[in-house]
Design an enzyme around this catalytic site. Structure first.
Site, PDB file in Angstrom:
ATOM      1  CB  CYS A  19      -7.375  20.123   6.787  1.00 54.17           C
ATOM      2  SG  CYS A  19      -5.878  19.134   6.729  1.00 54.17           S
ATOM      3  CG  ASP A  27       2.384  10.634  15.326  1.00 52.30           C
ATOM      4  OD1 ASP A  27       2.870   9.342  15.527  1.00 52.30           O
ATOM      5  OD2 ASP A  27       1.413  10.773  14.592  1.00 52.30           O
ATOM      6  CG  ASP A  50       2.879   5.987  12.458  1.00 54.95           C
ATOM      7  OD1 ASP A  50       3.610   5.201  11.843  1.00 54.95           O
ATOM      8  OD2 ASP A  50       1.737   6.233  12.054  1.00 54.95           O
ATOM      9  NE  ARG A 104      -0.753  -0.820   4.927  1.00 54.79           N
ATOM     10  CZ  ARG A 104      -0.091  -1.935   5.257  1.00 54.79           C
ATOM     11  NH1 ARG A 104       0.373  -2.971   4.361  1.00 54.79           N
ATOM     12  NH2 ARG A 104       0.187  -2.077   6.557  1.00 54.79           N
TER      13      ARG A 104
END
Length: 366
Positions: A108, A278, A315, A99
């Site tokens: 946004c 994060d 992550d 992917r």
């Protein structure tokens, strides 16, 4: 919520937030410094959710700038999840074998104060892929037949017009080996009116299945308009999953997290990821510890339907991908083997913790 009139337009300046009572006037100078560095946008739908009588309002905490954002820590990074390390061409991030991310836009509907791409999105940044870059990105996807899924992100892909989205989805669905198109978005909760029938139709194409991952972090974000926007997608044949970020002062207690995950399921959205915060610059005040996150996941297990259980993931900084970091329930037992499955294959003995915290030995004593 506490204002007599609805706000008609998206608020983008610190002075506008102060004028609407969404931020204190005494903080204006500092908030203008934050807004000069990191994009600000609060849509009417979000503004109406903010309780201006609550200085710790969890909706405001997600969207209203905070002077603490100017306090960048030494371990924080401009690219905390390592997108750049896996970008073979502009617009593509190819971190996992099957992917890729396709970053079409860098704008946004709203700008989250904890955004891991906050150094890359918003006014003053490149707003969208050029036609040349888009064609090169498609060429990369076509030339790599291991790519099964393309994830549209950015920015928020639903900021594109339905006409443009229809073209993109059709281009991807025409690639034989691309079978899944996934979009990550805030729009159904931040600007639900954008999710109209034309938008839903634009997301479907023969040759590939489209999925939408909705980002929401607090149960109050499920307004009636947001619920209807999600229903239009799902009734239109587009399955949905969720993603949320664990945020201090927003959803870092079991009751709120339970209500959020139940809210997703009640709206036919399967909880997917709960992200640990994060290491984006200026976001330390919003991050929890991993231990706190694990305790919350343990509080959900068993007490809340299995449909409501997301994967708690980190992550790994530097671009090494996501790792599940939820609590462990299984460990090797130090005692001698208690039972054998057959004469030649001894079964190891394990300690298993149930949802009440009680410990059991597996296999049990015969």
């Amino acid at each position: 919520m506490n204002r007599p009139l609805k706000i008609p337009v998206t608020l983008r300046q610190a002075s506008e937030l102060v004028a609407e009572g969404l931020a204190p006037e005494r903080a204006l100078a500092e908030l203008e410094q934050v807004a000069a560095r990191y994009a600000v946008a609060v849509t009417p739908a979000v503004a109406e959710l903010i309780d201006t009588n609550d200085p710790d309002d969890p909706i405001a905490r997600q969207y209203i700038p905070d002077a603490r954002e100017l306090d960048a820590r030494s371990n924080e990074r401009d690219d905390p999840i390592g997108d750049h390390a896996h970008a073979p061409v502009d617009g593509i991030v190819h971190r996992y074998p099957d992917r890729v991310l396709l970053k079409l836009v860098h704008v946004c509907a709203v700008y989250c104060r904890f955004c891991f791409r906050r150094e890359m999105v918003g006014p003053g940044k490149e707003t969208a892929l050029s036609r040349e870059a888009y064609d090169k990105a498609l060429g990369y996807i076509r030339s790599h037949d291991e790519i099964w899924e393309v994830i549209l992100t950015g920015g928020d892909p639903l900021m594109l017009s339905p006409r443009r989205l229809k073209d993109v989805v059709a281009d991807l669905a025409a690639i034989d080996h691309v079978k899944i198109i996934r979009l990550h978005t805030r729009v159904p909760v931040a600007d639900p009116a954008r999710v109209n029938d034309e938008m839903v139709a634009a997301l479907r194409a023969k040759g590939a299945s489209t999925w939408v991952a909705l980002h929401a972090n607090h149960p109050r974000e499920f307004t009636q308009a947001a619920r209807e926007a999600c229903a239009r997608m799902i009734d239109g044949g587009i399955p949905m999953v969720s993603q949320s970020v664990l945020l201090r002062g927003v959803n870092d207690d079991a009751a709120t997290l339970t209500a959020l995950m139940r809210g997703f399921v009640e709206n036919r959205i399967k909880p997917y990821y709960l992200h640990h915060g994060d290491l984006a610059p200026g976001t330390a005040h919003l991050r929890t510890t991993i231990a706190e996150g694990q305790a919350l996941m343990q509080a959900l297990r068993g007490h809340v339907s299995g449909l409501c259980q997301p994967d708690y993931v980190l992550d790994i900084p530097g671009g090494y991908g996501k790792a599940p970091i939820g609590p462990g329930y299984l460990s090797q037992d130090d005692a001698p083997n208690r039972q054998e499955t057959d004469a030649t294959s001894p079964e190891s003995s394990y300690r298993v913790v149930d949802y009440c915290g009680d410990v059991h030995i597996y296999p049990p004593k015969s």
